[in-house]
Design an enzyme around this catalytic site. Structure first.
Site, short mmCIF file in Angstrom:
data_model
loop_
_atom_site.label_atom_id
_atom_site.label_comp_id
_atom_site.label_asym_id
_atom_site.label_seq_id
_atom_site.Cartn_x
_atom_site.Cartn_y
_atom_site.Cartn_z
N HIS A 1 17.58 27.85 17.12
CA HIS A 1 18.52 27.59 18.04
C HIS A 1 19.98 27.41 17.48
O HIS A 1 20.90 27.88 18.22
CB HIS A 1 18.08 26.19 18.86
N GLU A 2 20.27 26.54 16.56
CA GLU A 2 21.32 26.26 16.19
C GLU A 2 22.10 27.40 15.60
O GLU A 2 23.48 27.86 15.76
CB GLU A 2 21.76 25.20 15.40
#
Lengths: 499, 499
Positions: free
Chosen positions: A261-262
């Site tokens: 995600h990051e």
């Protein structure tokens, strides 16, 4: 380029340097700073904020903007640049200093009170602060745009061009299909989460995270992975975009998917470059929270939780997990990480129910600002919403209306971006699939670079050259439409749950 | 406190905040920054330096100082404070902006050229830059104090109150006994270094460093240990003093003693607090480089390499080393880490020969500035000095006059502080032993806190309240005298080498 634009760029770059310096201090605070340093760190950050503000309200910016706005021979990028600088300049200058100070003080006390109230499950202790933050945000909105509805002004801060009406229209369609899909899933036997309880050391999880970052073409020489209490991405410079994760020993998918995600956020930041002449300026910044979230969620959910991605990468995961992963197979793993189950906490929600958590907040915020909900009735209203939308009931306000930090800081209008990100992401993905029809086969062969290259060329590179609305139309040929997310979910989950 | 002092403190604290912010960026650059971030980091640091300079030359400071300097009712701390602020203010304001820019540019090019010249062992390529840095430093000295000898002005920058003459007097005594002691040592059989070749993993070395930091009462909640190419200590805030080390797998004493050394620096910084009203000001800063070095060297050499310290701590070291340390015993270890052997590289020198490396540089610098040595003759002059003082000959300039970065940056007058630190440290230690006669027994019992408490109360706490000359007199009752270091060395090394 006009000389006024060149000067504007100069002033803008200095401001951006100060913002990045602040990001370095912020990153350090969340990762490595020794505990007792906190007090002076707050003073250091306050000094930088003051300096950034001072640079942002420099009257010369206003003069340059006025001069440029009268010209009729601006290039397209100059036009876009003037638009984004004007937007930020107005935001910074329309609020009186005395109000900014009052707001900052109130927000700081409110946030501290919220943290304490959450610990003690004591909404009453927080109630007056919530009311104050609502009132201050009404005033904030009135300063920024006295003609518009306050909640519209706030929404526009995070997703330029959006209004309560436009979001309500999109969300009402989304709500309908999310509830329907959730119902279908609930009618089927639940999937067993076969990752639960496997014990994986932080060291191994770090290796898994590193493997995934490499698989996604995250550039380690322009960023880092570290550990923090809550995962985040932060831009310390155009070539310094760092991410963090956290390691939960008995649930390794948590760090794995938070890293993906990051990384999605970071890949976006690393890919912005609309025009070399505008490097280090606001034109080379992400266009909106929702578009940012579209990138993180596309990588995390559409790519990272796909069977295709793990066809290629499961053997590496197995190797890293060692004996502890012996009980996992490819199909079982992919099913496990796509398990849908209504829960109380937004940040732990799956792809299907996540949007319902956001809709609940959006509807409650709307009601707070149109006056149909009073602050004191929030706990009960929250319970009702969650019962209606998700069919779950929080045993206390800690897991109910006190769960998120956002409102305590006055960030009303922020939540919708999270769900809009899913919609943007699915619409981008649908277009990508049309333009690169074998994209899933490519991902299955380990070629995620095709995904990245497409996103780079179509989304990342532009930075703030287009508004979010212009961008989605330019890239996909259509305005934002929640149907693409619906199709994606129905196709994926009917396969997984067999309905 | 006068209102002018209060205002001065306010301005000073803002300056200090900016300096600390710069230190955070500098720390990050040396520890965790991804490589490609370097370009923007340089711009960020330049912006902070500009800001710090701007705050340092604020004319209001000059006005406040002038007002305070006419008053005859200043408290002792106000007097001291006015002295240190005046000193820094004059330094910042006496140099014309154009000169500062010219100097910074030349130093930056000179340093880059030096690095390249060192790599290629090509003094000729560096020669004109060295000449330019000498010339620029003559001009710098003329701006700061046109009446004094240029080299005296430069020495005073690092060790307030010192002159070429005063240092030469001290160093000539020190040279005599160092040469004598070294001769005696060379007449005895050499000690075998039993640590050499033991393979100790970075992880284990990190545990050993952590153990030593704890043994010295370094406060981990006010600092950190990280890894960098060259060990250093840096102050990011009054409660944020971080150290670094590096791990050499086949020579673990390197990280062990560098950690103790840097901890010594950090303990000093952590202990400064002359007066709560002056926290965060220049009065609460270290008084000089040499006093700083006295603290690091006292802990590293006088305490950290003593038999007493290891009596208590060797078993822990053994436990951490595991099987790899089986061949080591207490006596053998202590002897090994006190082995004296003339070498070419200053930073790797032992306690006895270190001073000779510094004297060589001091004498060469003196000659450069009094005109008796031309820059072109430096390589040959270096060889002669090393042959005379240490009896060693560098095979090339890389290990000769190109070894240190200092001159390339124009830091002439800096080297003496390193050796003065040994002298201050030994004189402090002699006084401590007089006042706490059983201090060695205490250390042998694990009570290093008695050492720290004495240093805190007598040295650290004062910050810049006294000049270095006043401090040594106040603490030890006598001006700086190299005899204490001589006694310490003779006593210690006659025991170790049996002469």
């Amino acid at each position: 380029m006009h000389k006024e634009t060149a000067r504007l760029i100069e002033l803008d770059r200095e401001h951006s340097l100060v913002v990045h310096i602040g990001a370095i201090l912020g990153w350090d605070q969340e990762t490595y700073m020794p505990p007792k340093a906190i007090e002076e760190r707050a003073s250091q950050l306050a000094l930088l904020e003051g300096l950034a503000h001072q640079k942002a309200v420099n009257p010369e910016i206003g003069e340059l903007l006025s001069a440029l706005e009268t010209k009729n021979d601006l290039s397209d990028d100059e036009k876009a640049y003037v638009r984004v600088v004007r937007r930020d300049y107005d935001r910074e200058t329309k609020l009186p200093e005395s109000f900014v100070t009052e707001y900052a003080k109130a927000a700081s006390i409110s946030q501290a009170t919220w943290a304490e109230a959450k610990r003690n499950n004591d909404f009453k202790a927080f109630e007056s602060h919530l009311a104050r933050m609502v009132e201050l945000n009404r005033r904030r909105a009135a300063y920024l745009n006295p003609k518009a509805k306050p909640y519209d002004v706030l929404l526009d801060l995070y997703e330029p061009g959006s209004t309560q009406e436009s979001i309500a229209a999109v969300f009402s369609k989304m709500k309908a299909y999310l509830v329907d899909i959730l119902g279908k899933i609930r009618s089927r036997p639940q999937i067993e989460d076969r990752c639960e309880g496997l014990r994986v050391s932080p060291k191994t999880q770090e290796l898994i995270s590193g493997y995934c970052m490499k698989a996604l073409h995250y550039e380690r020489d322009r960023g880092r992975l570290d550990v923090s209490a809550h995962p985040f991405t932060t831009t310390l410079g155009a070539d310094d975009v760092r991410i963090t994760t956290r390691y939960i020993e008995d649930y390794f998918p948590s760090s794995l998917f938070s890293t993906i995600h990051e990384s999605g956020h970071a890949l976006y930041e690393m890919g912005i470059d609309p025009n070399p002449e505008f490097r280090g300026t606001k034109l080379a910044e992400a266009v909106s929270m929702a578009v940012h979230e579209s990138q993180s969620r596309l990588w995390e959910n559409i790519v990272g939780r796909s069977h295709a991605f793990w066809e290629r990468n499961f053997s590496a995961l197995s190797a890293l997990l060692g004996e502890e992963g012996d009980s996992l197979d490819l199909a079982g793993f992919v099913k496990s990480v796509n398990r849908v189950s209504p829960s109380l906490i937004r940040t732990e929600a799956d792809e299907v129910t996540y949007g319902l958590h956001v809709i609940a907040r959006f509807e409650l915020e709307s009601a707070l600002f149109d006056g149909s909900l009073s602050v004191g009735d929030m706990p009960a209203a929250w319970q009702t919403k969650y019962r209606d939308l998700l069919g779950v009931e929080a045993p206390d306000d800690r897991q109910g209306c006190l769960q998120d930090v956002h409102w305590s800081m006055g960030a009303f209008g922020y939540f919708p971006s999270y769900a809009l990100g899913n919609l943007y992401g699915a619409q981008f993905w649908a277009t990508l699939k049309k333009e690169v029809p074998d994209i899933e086969a490519r991902v299955a062969e380990g070629d995620t670079l095709s995904v990245l290259k497409w996103l780079r060329a179509n989304v990342h590179v532009h930075g703030s050259r287009y508004t979010p609305g212009e961008l989605i139309e330019k890239v996909t040929g259509k305005p934002l439409d929640p149907v693409w997310f619906e199709r994606y979910l129905r196709e994926k989950y009917s396969r997984i749950y067999g309905f």
